[in-house]
Design an enzyme around this catalytic site. Structure first.
Site, short mmCIF file in Angstrom:
data_model
loop_
_atom_site.label_atom_id
_atom_site.label_comp_id
_atom_site.label_asym_id
_atom_site.label_seq_id
_atom_site.Cartn_x
_atom_site.Cartn_y
_atom_site.Cartn_z
N LEU A 188 0.88 -1.17 0.00
CA LEU A 188 0.00 0.00 0.00
C LEU A 188 0.91 1.22 0.00
O LEU A 188 1.91 1.24 0.71
CB LEU A 188 -0.86 0.05 1.27
N ASP A 189 0.56 2.24 -0.78
CA ASP A 189 1.34 3.46 -0.78
C ASP A 189 1.28 4.13 0.59
O ASP A 189 0.33 3.91 1.35
CB ASP A 189 0.79 4.44 -1.83
N ALA A 190 2.25 4.98 0.86
CA ALA A 190 2.29 5.68 2.15
C ALA A 190 1.04 6.52 2.38
O ALA A 190 0.59 6.68 3.51
CB ALA A 190 3.54 6.56 2.24
N ARG A 211 -0.70 2.31 -7.90
CA ARG A 211 -1.70 3.37 -7.69
C ARG A 211 -2.95 3.17 -8.55
O ARG A 211 -3.61 4.12 -8.98
CB ARG A 211 -1.07 4.74 -7.90
#
Length: 177
Positions: A38-40, A138
């Site tokens: 998961l992206d930050a 994303r």
């Protein structure tokens, strides 16, 4: 396996980097690895395991494990946007697989995000539930943008049978496979 509710601003790795914190601040378990990132700037369910085969089965798109996201978007989704998401949308790296998409109420038990999302008085927001079987970089953010609904907040609520149920941000539990 470990189910972790990743807060905003935390990387999907144990080592912090720049302004972002790492998993070592939350999970004191040695020799476990992230199965699907998961992206930050995204929140929600992150799975960690010490089983390489299980990690591959969870993370590899070939296995088509469904991932459920709660997406707060800027704007109000119309039927055309939902149909486009359901049929798959064209992204720069090719078309997405069809997704399950529906408008939903604010997720039950939703926690405040720190920092809060930006809110524009002139633009309403809405929540979508989006279920996909891919995991491109994303992807959910790019899909919502492709149908004219920029993502303001993104929470992964489930990966296959594993859910966020009962996990507050920054907390984790061991779960049988």
């Amino acid at each position: 396996m470990i189910c972790f509710n990743k807060p905003y601003g935390v990387l999907s790795q144990f080592t912090p980097e720049g302004q972002w914190r790492g998993l070592k601040d939350f999970i004191p378990v040695p020799n476990v690895y992230v199965a699907g990132r998961l992206d930050a700037d995204s929140e929600g369910l992150l799975l960690l395991t010490d089983d390489g085969k299980l990690q591959a089965r969870i993370a590899d798109p070939r296995f088509k494990m469904e991932k459920t996201y709660w997406v707060q978007v800027e704007g109000i989704p119309d039927e055309a946007a939902l149909v486009a998401l359901r049929n798959g949308v064209q992204l720069k790296d090719g078309p997405t697989l069809p997704a399950r998409a529906r408008v939903m109420e604010t997720p039950p038990g939703l926690w405040e995000r720190v920092p809060p999302i930006r809110v524009r008085q002139t633009k309403p927001t809405a929540w979508l539930e989006l279920v996909i079987r891919e995991g491109r970089n994303r992807q959910v953010r790019r899909m919502s943008a492709a149908v004219g609904l920029p993502t303001l907040r993104l929470i992964r609520a489930a990966i296959g049978p594993y859910t966020l149920d009962g996990l507050s941000p920054g907390s984790w539990r061991e779960q049988a496979v």
